[in-house]
Design an enzyme around this catalytic site. Structure first.
Site, PDB file in Angstrom:
ATOM      1  N   ASP A 192       0.855  -1.180   0.000  1.00 40.24           N
ATOM      2  CA  ASP A 192       0.000   0.000   0.000  1.00 40.24           C
ATOM      3  C   ASP A 192       0.897   1.237   0.000  1.00 40.24           C
ATOM      4  O   ASP A 192       2.119   1.115  -0.013  1.00 40.24           O
ATOM      5  CB  ASP A 192      -0.979  -0.004   1.186  1.00 40.24           C
ATOM      6  CG  ASP A 192      -2.326   0.607   0.793  1.00 40.24           C
ATOM      7  OD1 ASP A 192      -2.331   1.767   0.318  1.00 40.24           O
ATOM      8  OD2 ASP A 192      -3.361  -0.063   0.937  1.00 40.24           O
ATOM      9  N   HIS A 267      -2.777   3.125  -4.887  1.00 38.22           N
ATOM     10  CA  HIS A 267      -2.256   2.722  -3.566  1.00 38.22           C
ATOM     11  C   HIS A 267      -0.818   2.204  -3.650  1.00 38.22           C
ATOM     12  O   HIS A 267      -0.453   1.277  -2.929  1.00 38.22           O
ATOM     13  CB  HIS A 267      -3.155   1.631  -2.939  1.00 38.22           C
ATOM     14  CG  HIS A 267      -4.412   2.182  -2.322  1.00 38.22           C
ATOM     15  ND1 HIS A 267      -4.450   2.693  -1.048  1.00 38.22           N
ATOM     16  CD2 HIS A 267      -5.670   2.290  -2.805  1.00 38.22           C
ATOM     17  CE1 HIS A 267      -5.687   3.093  -0.763  1.00 38.22           C
ATOM     18  NE2 HIS A 267      -6.446   2.868  -1.823  1.00 38.22           N
ATOM     19  N   ASP A 332      -8.717  -0.978  -5.917  1.00 37.89           N
ATOM     20  CA  ASP A 332      -9.654  -0.064  -5.251  1.00 37.89           C
ATOM     21  C   ASP A 332      -9.145   1.381  -5.248  1.00 37.89           C
ATOM     22  O   ASP A 332      -7.953   1.632  -5.367  1.00 37.89           O
ATOM     23  CB  ASP A 332      -9.890  -0.502  -3.798  1.00 37.89           C
ATOM     24  CG  ASP A 332      -8.598  -0.536  -2.990  1.00 37.89           C
ATOM     25  OD1 ASP A 332      -7.573  -0.957  -3.550  1.00 37.89           O
ATOM     26  OD2 ASP A 332      -8.617  -0.134  -1.824  1.00 37.89           O
ATOM     27  N   GLU A 333     -10.108   2.288  -5.134  1.00 34.14           N
ATOM     28  CA  GLU A 333      -9.876   3.695  -4.798  1.00 34.14           C
ATOM     29  C   GLU A 333      -8.798   4.359  -5.657  1.00 34.14           C
ATOM     30  O   GLU A 333      -7.907   5.010  -5.122  1.00 34.14           O
ATOM     31  CB  GLU A 333      -9.474   3.817  -3.321  1.00 34.14           C
ATOM     32  CG  GLU A 333     -10.569   3.380  -2.376  1.00 34.14           C
ATOM     33  CD  GLU A 333     -10.162   3.535  -0.914  1.00 34.14           C
ATOM     34  OE1 GLU A 333     -10.999   3.990  -0.140  1.00 34.14           O
ATOM     35  OE2 GLU A 333      -9.020   3.193  -0.557  1.00 34.14           O
ATOM     36  N   TRP A 399     -16.688  -4.745  -1.269  1.00 32.44           N
ATOM     37  CA  TRP A 399     -16.413  -4.052   0.001  1.00 32.44           C
ATOM     38  C   TRP A 399     -17.255  -2.802   0.176  1.00 32.44           C
ATOM     39  O   TRP A 399     -17.565  -2.420   1.279  1.00 32.44           O
ATOM     40  CB  TRP A 399     -14.917  -3.720   0.117  1.00 32.44           C
ATOM     41  CG  TRP A 399     -14.420  -2.607  -0.768  1.00 32.44           C
ATOM     42  CD1 TRP A 399     -14.082  -2.691  -2.082  1.00 32.44           C
ATOM     43  CD2 TRP A 399     -14.181  -1.244  -0.390  1.00 32.44           C
ATOM     44  NE1 TRP A 399     -13.650  -1.483  -2.553  1.00 32.44           N
ATOM     45  CE2 TRP A 399     -13.699  -0.575  -1.535  1.00 32.44           C
ATOM     46  CE3 TRP A 399     -14.333  -0.522   0.793  1.00 32.44           C
ATOM     47  CZ2 TRP A 399     -13.366   0.785  -1.528  1.00 32.44           C
ATOM     48  CZ3 TRP A 399     -14.001   0.825   0.810  1.00 32.44           C
ATOM     49  CH2 TRP A 399     -13.530   1.465  -0.345  1.00 32.44           C
ATOM     50  N   TYR A 424     -15.826  -4.930   8.288  1.00 33.00           N
ATOM     51  CA  TYR A 424     -14.570  -4.215   8.539  1.00 33.00           C
ATOM     52  C   TYR A 424     -14.278  -4.246  10.037  1.00 33.00           C
ATOM     53  O   TYR A 424     -14.915  -3.545  10.817  1.00 33.00           O
ATOM     54  CB  TYR A 424     -14.656  -2.786   7.985  1.00 33.00           C
ATOM     55  CG  TYR A 424     -14.217  -2.720   6.530  1.00 33.00           C
ATOM     56  CD1 TYR A 424     -14.556  -3.741   5.650  1.00 33.00           C
ATOM     57  CD2 TYR A 424     -13.441  -1.669   6.055  1.00 33.00           C
ATOM     58  CE1 TYR A 424     -14.139  -3.704   4.322  1.00 33.00           C
ATOM     59  CE2 TYR A 424     -13.021  -1.629   4.728  1.00 33.00           C
ATOM     60  CZ  TYR A 424     -13.372  -2.653   3.870  1.00 33.00           C
ATOM     61  OH  TYR A 424     -12.964  -2.629   2.563  1.00 33.00           O
ATOM     62  N   ASP A 426     -11.745  -3.143  11.450  1.00 27.12           N
ATOM     63  CA  ASP A 426     -11.034  -1.966  11.965  1.00 27.12           C
ATOM     64  C   ASP A 426     -12.038  -0.971  12.551  1.00 27.12           C
ATOM     65  O   ASP A 426     -11.644  -0.005  13.181  1.00 27.12           O
ATOM     66  CB  ASP A 426     -10.176  -1.299  10.879  1.00 27.12           C
ATOM     67  CG  ASP A 426     -10.938  -0.958   9.609  1.00 27.12           C
ATOM     68  OD1 ASP A 426     -11.992  -1.583   9.334  1.00 27.12           O
ATOM     69  OD2 ASP A 426     -10.482  -0.069   8.858  1.00 27.12           O
ATOM     70  N   GLU A 476      -4.518   1.381   9.644  1.00 26.97           N
ATOM     71  CA  GLU A 476      -4.152   2.778   9.868  1.00 26.97           C
ATOM     72  C   GLU A 476      -4.095   3.090  11.363  1.00 26.97           C
ATOM     73  O   GLU A 476      -3.219   3.803  11.839  1.00 26.97           O
ATOM     74  CB  GLU A 476      -5.173   3.726   9.223  1.00 26.97           C
ATOM     75  CG  GLU A 476      -5.124   3.771   7.710  1.00 26.97           C
ATOM     76  CD  GLU A 476      -6.078   2.778   7.066  1.00 26.97           C
ATOM     77  OE1 GLU A 476      -6.439   1.779   7.710  1.00 26.97           O
ATOM     78  OE2 GLU A 476      -6.467   3.012   5.903  1.00 26.97           O
TER      79      GLU A 476
HETATM   80  C1  ACM Z   1     -10.813  -0.807   0.669  1.00 26.00           C
HETATM   81  O1  ACM Z   1     -11.275  -0.776   1.827  1.00 26.00           O
HETATM   82  N1  ACM Z   1     -10.275   0.272   0.135  1.00 26.00           N
HETATM   83  C2  ACM Z   1     -10.863  -2.000  -0.136  1.00 26.00           C
END
Ligand code: ACM
Ligand code: ZN
Length: 765
Positions: A192, A267, A332-333, A399, A424, A426, A476
């Protein structure tokens, strides 16, 4: 005869009566019958299996090590002894590749399965009937018969080792915990922006540079400044290929497949810090320290063929290391704006006849898929890989809710469900007061336990494409192994039951009862775990024109205490036993106690403001948004005022007016009506243009009392406002309130589009 009767009785009580504690296997087996008597595991026991079954050797060594740790006894193998633990691989119908039959009688433990995997799961169940740590106590295992197999083939746990690095010891512990709950897939998020964690021999800078950042652990992730040139990168770490090989072998013995995630095309700031030519700008940059991306590159440049060469070389080493069928390629993202500004990317778009940057991402993923397939593997990616066209054989990890998974399953692609809510890990599981700081959200144990991986939207034939589900642990805000343990215990056991046990057999209370024994084991092993959510849920309900409050707590074996005078609840306060009537304006506070001790740091509290329409039924001309149901259809008469946070207190309408009629039950003298509304500019929530107040005696003919025009500036960011009409007392039976919807104002990102109306209460005085 008596024995038969007894065993019938024992069957009924099977889960609670026997052994050194209850039989408390998690995930709950498909069938479990506890019988009279015990198998005593001692030095008169040996292990027996056919020598020709050499594939069983690792499982037997695993069992023997575990038993030695508990009892100090190393059981001899294939040696005549009074009692035996016997393993048989033979064809057994219905239990499939991972199922097993475990039969425990006074002189014999027999584990049978179709495969070595099933044998291993039989061993895991057997181990759950024994103490968690070394003991000199007699090891009595209740006689029982277990027949067991999983509901889903993919039972996953993810771990982000980029945002914080966790060494091989923690990874092995994670795998051990997974395996003990029959979870079979470890998704290892190795790449990442903030750290590249896998040694790639051809590109040593990836770990020499990309694995190390300037240490800002003392600062919150989201508010870390970027590193300055000259600062020393001291935080980080990576796994050597030798360590990875060892971990793969370790996992393999435990039937855990490791899926490596090599993120792309976004990422990857850590890769770009190592090799700047991988990005569109090709600028040198330092590894990211946290969540601040200003002026940093995070994407590979798909316009550049040498970038694909690099990725293919990386993937070749990854594929040579990892035996998994799947290689996770992220996806992703991706902020595609750098691609808009890049000449090479634009040239690629033109040359390939691609429509836009979304399709450029799709081109990227498809090109990588082709390479991965050429190596006889398959790709799996986050649900963004659907955008711009899904790669032909890709599996999708859903997700952002379940919609990506539903879409992919309907396209006959395999899917793994991992929606943010509740997968999730987290996110908070309790509190949040008193809990370790978390990224946000609230995925409690019960929410996890109640999760159903097959969405209602899928037909039975499409549902087959849902391979299972996975919990994700983004790191994180998780910096230590202790916190890793805490975030997955006990939510992972709950997930294991979702994925393994038959749906119709799931039982929250029974799960909690079994969990108590696991808690004891965690404590003995020094594992960190969350005891549960001690926050009391306060829910207003209307019944026959009266307002009541229902209190509930997720955590089991607890007593709920409450006060109505604003004082803090203690174990001398009222014990909650039935819905509490609310007749006057009241501040209610409530706490949970276990064994006479108040748990949680702060009492839950709710203010109730009573008025003449309290608990009266509200009918709407247009339906409320299903996303904002507050506490049900009568939320506008529940005495609960909202807060500025867009949360549980509000009823909402988008595009439509709010037109609500209240029947007061009998005609009453009233002299004021008000409607409480919210404006939250950034969330597209605006005060209505105007609110009209009307009254009626028959519910048919209404007389307007007043129309109040919104006096508040539409550019105010966040404000609550009560639209009010006061008038000389009049006898009325019905009240109607009509709030006129607005459009988002000029200058707003939704300018000209329908705004939301949010309302919390109609107050009649
Ligand atoms: C993610 O939570 N960005 C897959
Ligand atoms: Zn580019």
């Amino acid at each position: 005869m008596i024995k038969k009767l007894l065993s019938l009785l024992f069957l009924v009580y099977s889960c609670t009566l026997f052994g050194q504690g209850p039989v408390s296997i998690i995930p709950a087996p498909v069938s479990l019958t506890v019988n009279v008597g015990y198998f005593v595991l001692d030095a008169n026991t040996s292990i027996r299996y056919r020598n020709t079954r050499s594939e069983l050797k690792p499982a037997i060594a695993f069992l023997n090590t575990a038993l030695k740790n508990i009892s100090g006894i190393a059981l001899p193998v294939n040696t005549a002894k009074q009692k035996i633990i016997q393993f048989e691989i033979e064809e057994i119908e219905t239990i499939g590749d991972e199922g097993y039959v475990l039969d425990i009688t006074e002189n014999k433990v027999v584990i049978k399965a179709n495969t070595k995997v099933g044998i291993l799961y039989g061993i895991q169940s057997l181990l759950q009937t024994l103490p968690a740590i070394r003991t000199n106590a007699l090891l009595q295992i209740p006689c029982m018969h277990v027949m067991d197999y999983p509901r889903f083939s993919y039972r996953g746990m993810h771990l982000d080792v980029s945002r914080h690095f966790f060494g091989p010891e923690l990874v092995k512990e994670y795998i051990d915990l997974m395996a003990s709950y029959k979870m079979n897939t470890f998704h290892w998020h190795l790449v990442d922006d903030q750290g590249w964690r896998i040694e790639i021999k051809k590109y040593p800078n990836l770990t020499k540079t990309g694995a190390w950042r300037v240490d800002q652990t003392d600062k919150l992730w989201s508010s870390r400044p970027q590193a300055k040139f000259g600062e020393l990168p001291t935080y980080g770490g990576y796994y050597t290929q030798a360590q990875i090989k060892e971990i793969i072998q370790y996992a393999g013995i435990r039937n855990v497949t490791i899926i490596p995630e090599i993120e792309m095309p976004g990422h990857v700031a850590s890769a770009i810090a190592s090799y700047p030519s991988l990005s569109c700008t090709q600028q040198f940059q330092l590894p990211l320290t946290g969540g601040n991306y200003t002026n940093m590159s995070s994407n590979y440049c798909p316009g550049n063929d040498s970038v694909f060469n690099f990725i293919e070389n990386v993937l070749t080493e990854v594929i040579n290391l990892f035996p998994s069928t799947y290689i996770h390629i992220g996806g992703d993202e991706v902020d595609k704006s750098p691609w808009k500004l890049c000449a090479k990317c634009q040239a690629r778009i033109k040359k390939e006849g691609i429509k836009d940057e979304n399709e450029l991402q799709s081109y990227f993923i498809k090109r990588i898929e082709k390479f991965v397939i050429s190596k006889h593997r398959k790709i799996i990616g986050w649900d963004e890989i659907l955008e711009g066209g899904l790669a032909p054989e890709a599996t999708v990890m859903s997700w952002r809710g379940e919609s990506g998974g539903i879409e992919a399953a309907k396209m006959k692609h395999n899917v793994v469900m991992t929606p943010g809510t509740p997968m999730y890990f987290d996110h908070y599981q309790a509190g949040p007061e008193g809990e370790p700081y978390a990224i946000g959200g609230m995925n409690t144990l019960k929410k996890v336990y109640d999760y159903e991986p097959i969405p209602k939207e899928l037909s039975p034939s499409d549902a087959k494409y849902v391979l299972g589900a996975q919990a994700n642990l983004w790191a994180e805000y998780i910096a230590t192994p202790e916190q890793v343990e805490y975030m997955i215990l006990p939510r992972m056991p709950a997930l294991s039951e979702v994925l393994w046990s038959p749906k119709e057999q799931k039982n929250w209370i029974d799960f909690n009862n079994r969990l108590q024994n696991h808690f004891k084991g965690y404590g003995q092993k020094g594992l960190h775990y969350c005891l549960g959510n001690f926050t009391v849920q306060i829910k207003p309900v209307s019944k026959d024109g009266k307002l009541f409050v229902i209190l509930s707590a997720e955590v089991m074996n607890s007593v709920i205490y409450y006060t109505l005078d604003g004082s803090e609840p203690t174990i001398q306060s009222n014990i909650y036993s039935e819905p509490i009537p609310i007749n006057v304006s009241t501040l209610l506070k409530s706490s949970v106690a276990i064994n006479g001790r108040i748990m949680g740091l702060q009492a839950a509290k709710q203010n109730f403001v009573t008025h003449k329409a309290i608990a009266r039924s509200v009918t709407y001309k247009f339906p409320i948004s299903p996303y904002y149901l507050a506490d049900g259809p009568n939320s506008l008469t529940d005495g609960v005022r909202g807060t500025n946070a867009v949360g549980k207190y509000w009823h909402a309408f988008q595009g439509n007016d709010l037109i609500a009629t209240i029947d007061l039950g009998i005609s009453k003298p009233i002299e004021g009506i008000a409607l409480g509304c919210l404006q939250n500019y950034n969330d597209w929530i605006f005060l209505p243009q105007s609110v009209k107040f009307e009254t009626s005696m028959d519910g048919i003919t209404f007389t307007e009392i007043k129309t109040v025009v919104n006096p508040i500036d539409v550019n105010q960011k966040s404000v609550r406002y009560d639209f009010k009409a006061n008038f000389p007392s009049q006898l009325v039976r019905y009240v109607r309130v009509s709030a006129k919807n607005n459009l988002c104002p000029n200058g707003h990102s939704g300018a000209g589009k329908p705004a939301w109306i949010f309302a919390d209460e109609i107050i009649v005085e």
